[in-house]
Write a protein that holds these residues in place. Sequence first.
Motif, mmCIF file in Angstrom:
data_model
loop_
_atom_site.group_PDB
_atom_site.id
_atom_site.type_symbol
_atom_site.label_atom_id
_atom_site.label_comp_id
_atom_site.label_asym_id
_atom_site.label_seq_id
_atom_site.Cartn_x
_atom_site.Cartn_y
_atom_site.Cartn_z
ATOM 1 N N ALA A 142 0.859 -1.181 0.000
ATOM 2 C CA ALA A 142 0.000 0.000 0.000
ATOM 3 C C ALA A 142 0.893 1.228 0.000
ATOM 4 N N VAL A 143 0.598 2.154 -0.879
ATOM 5 C CA VAL A 143 1.362 3.400 -0.936
ATOM 6 C C VAL A 143 0.376 4.563 -1.024
ATOM 7 N N ARG A 144 0.834 5.725 -0.642
ATOM 8 C CA ARG A 144 0.040 6.948 -0.773
ATOM 9 C C ARG A 144 0.806 7.920 -1.648
ATOM 10 N N ALA A 145 0.080 8.598 -2.509
ATOM 11 C CA ALA A 145 0.698 9.590 -3.385
ATOM 12 C C ALA A 145 -0.247 10.770 -3.529
ATOM 13 N N ALA A 146 0.322 11.946 -3.487
ATOM 14 C CA ALA A 146 -0.453 13.158 -3.727
ATOM 15 C C ALA A 146 -0.715 13.263 -5.228
ATOM 16 N N PRO A 147 -1.701 14.024 -5.640
ATOM 17 C CA PRO A 147 -1.950 14.191 -7.077
ATOM 18 C C PRO A 147 -0.690 14.646 -7.808
ATOM 19 N N GLY A 148 -0.335 13.937 -8.869
ATOM 20 C CA GLY A 148 0.846 14.260 -9.663
ATOM 21 C C GLY A 148 2.151 13.712 -9.112
ATOM 22 N N THR A 168 4.860 10.850 -7.934
ATOM 23 C CA THR A 168 5.261 9.497 -8.300
ATOM 24 C C THR A 168 5.844 8.813 -7.071
ATOM 25 N N VAL A 169 5.431 7.589 -6.829
ATOM 26 C CA VAL A 169 5.969 6.809 -5.718
ATOM 27 C C VAL A 169 6.394 5.441 -6.241
#
Length: 73
Positions: free
Chosen positions: A13-19, A21-22
């Motif tokens: 599971a990862v979280r990324a803000a809009p735009g 890259t993770v």
Amino acid sequence: MERPERWRAGWAAVRAAPGETVVARIGIPARALRHWAGDERGRRTEPGPYRVLAGRSVGDPPLTTTFEVTAPG
């Protein structure tokens, strides 16, 4: 050896803000490739190619790669 077309071998599971890259690293443990071999009374891994699919869900796997198991285990 018949194998299911798909089965889950790992997840992250990862979280990324809009735009943003993770990177998600997902290890596939050797036990995820094993099956019960009744004639040998134990678990084994069949040699051959294995295809890995990755995506946001089972229904959306845009990334794919393959790897080869060269010796039975």
